[in-house]
Design a protein around this motif. Structure first.
Motif, PDB file in Angstrom:
ATOM      1  N   GLY A 123       0.785  -1.231   0.000  1.00  0.00           N
ATOM      2  CA  GLY A 123       0.000   0.000   0.000  1.00  0.00           C
ATOM      3  C   GLY A 123       0.810   1.272   0.000  1.00  0.00           C
ATOM      4  O   GLY A 123       0.244   2.358  -0.137  1.00  0.00           O
ATOM      5  N   THR A 124       2.108   1.192   0.115  1.00  0.00           N
ATOM      6  CA  THR A 124       2.930   2.412   0.144  1.00  0.00           C
ATOM      7  C   THR A 124       3.233   2.938  -1.261  1.00  0.00           C
ATOM      8  O   THR A 124       3.799   4.029  -1.400  1.00  0.00           O
ATOM      9  N   LEU A 125       2.907   2.154  -2.299  1.00  0.00           N
ATOM     10  CA  LEU A 125       3.225   2.561  -3.675  1.00  0.00           C
ATOM     11  C   LEU A 125       2.082   3.367  -4.271  1.00  0.00           C
ATOM     12  O   LEU A 125       0.902   3.169  -3.950  1.00  0.00           O
TER      13      LEU A 125
ATOM     14  N   SER B 282       2.274   1.269 -12.135  1.00  0.00           N
ATOM     15  CA  SER B 282       2.231   1.221 -13.602  1.00  0.00           C
ATOM     16  C   SER B 282       3.583   0.812 -14.171  1.00  0.00           C
ATOM     17  O   SER B 282       3.673   0.036 -15.132  1.00  0.00           O
ATOM     18  N   ALA B 283       4.647   1.303 -13.572  1.00  0.00           N
ATOM     19  CA  ALA B 283       5.989   0.923 -14.028  1.00  0.00           C
ATOM     20  C   ALA B 283       6.251  -0.562 -13.778  1.00  0.00           C
ATOM     21  O   ALA B 283       6.823  -1.274 -14.626  1.00  0.00           O
ATOM     22  N   LEU B 284       5.802  -1.021 -12.607  1.00  0.00           N
ATOM     23  CA  LEU B 284       5.949  -2.450 -12.297  1.00  0.00           C
ATOM     24  C   LEU B 284       5.088  -3.287 -13.244  1.00  0.00           C
ATOM     25  O   LEU B 284       5.489  -4.375 -13.680  1.00  0.00           O
ATOM     26  N   ASN B 285       3.920  -2.774 -13.575  1.00  0.00           N
ATOM     27  CA  ASN B 285       3.003  -3.519 -14.446  1.00  0.00           C
ATOM     28  C   ASN B 285       3.564  -3.662 -15.857  1.00  0.00           C
ATOM     29  O   ASN B 285       3.312  -4.663 -16.532  1.00  0.00           O
TER      30      ASN B 285
ATOM     31  N   ILE C 206      -1.060  -5.841 -12.554  1.00  0.00           N
ATOM     32  CA  ILE C 206      -0.726  -5.350 -11.207  1.00  0.00           C
ATOM     33  C   ILE C 206      -0.766  -3.822 -11.177  1.00  0.00           C
ATOM     34  O   ILE C 206      -0.015  -3.176 -10.449  1.00  0.00           O
ATOM     35  N   ALA C 207      -1.677  -3.284 -11.984  1.00  0.00           N
ATOM     36  CA  ALA C 207      -1.781  -1.824 -12.063  1.00  0.00           C
ATOM     37  C   ALA C 207      -2.399  -1.233 -10.814  1.00  0.00           C
ATOM     38  O   ALA C 207      -2.203  -0.029 -10.525  1.00  0.00           O
ATOM     39  N   THR C 208      -3.167  -2.019 -10.070  1.00  0.00           N
ATOM     40  CA  THR C 208      -3.766  -1.560  -8.815  1.00  0.00           C
ATOM     41  C   THR C 208      -3.401  -2.534  -7.705  1.00  0.00           C
ATOM     42  O   THR C 208      -2.942  -3.659  -7.965  1.00  0.00           O
ATOM     43  N   GLN C 209      -3.649  -2.121  -6.467  1.00  0.00           N
ATOM     44  CA  GLN C 209      -3.304  -2.969  -5.328  1.00  0.00           C
ATOM     45  C   GLN C 209      -4.138  -4.248  -5.340  1.00  0.00           C
ATOM     46  O   GLN C 209      -3.612  -5.334  -5.126  1.00  0.00           O
ATOM     47  N   ASN C 210      -5.435  -4.130  -5.596  1.00  0.00           N
ATOM     48  CA  ASN C 210      -6.301  -5.314  -5.624  1.00  0.00           C
ATOM     49  C   ASN C 210      -5.911  -6.263  -6.764  1.00  0.00           C
ATOM     50  O   ASN C 210      -5.911  -7.484  -6.595  1.00  0.00           O
TER      51      ASN C 210
END
Length: 277
Positions: free
Chosen positions: A107-109, A115-118, A181-185
């Motif tokens: 949750g800290t991101l 988006s970069a991770l995705n 993985i664009a969102t936390q959920n």
């Protein structure tokens, strides 16, 4: 008992004919002896030993089939090795996907950081699809959903002579990796999918390893069987040089004796003529 002596005649030289028969017999034996020693074979044509030739031929046929079946197994092991190498790469990808999903689930991101991770996540998912489509052996795809390769590892057409090498499909969709993985959920959902995909790949690698182990056992069994068949056929077909040399010497002595006896028998008619002079 006294045996009846052959009468001394001119027109019917029975002794010479008898000697000629023995000479032909010993000459034929000498000729066959030379043939066996020169070829190294006890059976050079069907008339030498029809039953033995039939049995040995059948054994050699089975041995030759075993040789080809062993090559089939080697090809299967090679295909499995390629598949396992690709699965190793796929496992590294799912491991990295799990790392990315775990990081994105924090949750800290910010969404921008996710988006970069995705982007990397989607790129690696596409690499799974590329591996699934490009991994092949001898023009045959291995990891795109064909499920198995049936290998002919025996000498007949029964199911006992075949081994099926099971292979997985490693595309992202077949592994259940459909989220991002664009969102936390989404990251949390993807994390579960990736973990299951990793378990699937690990299980597939274990199954391939078990298949290769079975193939290696079948290979060793085939080579043992092939060796036994060739040894058995060799005992039937191949000449024992020591025995054949001894037989040849005996037959040559018999041949020389027959020549000498026939020469003496041919003189019988001359003795009869002398009685008339």
């Amino acid at each position: 008992k006294r045996s009846l002596a052959m009468p001394l005649t001119i027109s019917g030289n029975i002794s010479a004919l008898d000697a000629s028969k023995n000479l032909n017999k010993s000459s034929s034996a000498v000729s066959k002896g030379f043939e066996k020693i020169a070829s190294g074979k006890r059976i050079n044509k069907g008339s030498d030993d029809p039953a033995g030739l039939a049995i040995a031929t059948e054994m050699l046929t089975r041995a030759n089939i075993s040789t080809v079946a062993a090559r089939n197994i080697s090809d299967g092991v090679s295909a499995a090795s390629i598949a396992e190498g690709a699965l190793d790469s796929a496992s590294e990808i799912t491991s990295r996907l799990a790392e990315l999903a775990t990081q994105a689930a924090n949750g800290t991101l910010s969404d921008q950081q996710r988006s970069a991770l995705n982007n990397e996540y989607q790129s690696l998912s596409s690499e799974l699809d590329r591996i699934a489509g490009s991994t092949e052996f001898n023009g045959q795809s291995l990891l795109n959903g064909n499920n198995s390769i049936d290998l002919q590892v025996g000498t007949d057409s029964t199911s006992n002579s075949q081994i099926s090498l099971k292979l997985p499909n490693v595309s992202s969709s077949s592994l259940g990796i459909t989220s991002n993985i664009a969102t936390q959920n989404a990251a949390l959902q993807s994390l579960e999918q990736v973990k299951q995909a990793t378990d699937t790949l690990a299980s597939a690698r274990g199954e391939i390893g078990s298949g290769v182990s079975r193939l290696e056992t079948a290979y060793n069994n085939l080579k043992t069987s092939e060796l036994g068949l060739r040894e058995a056929s060799s005992r039937i077909l191949d000449a024992n040089i020591a025995t054949e040399s001894a037989n040849l010497t005996a037959n040559k002595i018999q041949q020389q004796a027959s020549v000498a006896i026939q020469a003496q028998a041919n003189n019988s008619a001359q003795v009869a003529i002398k009685l008339l002079s």
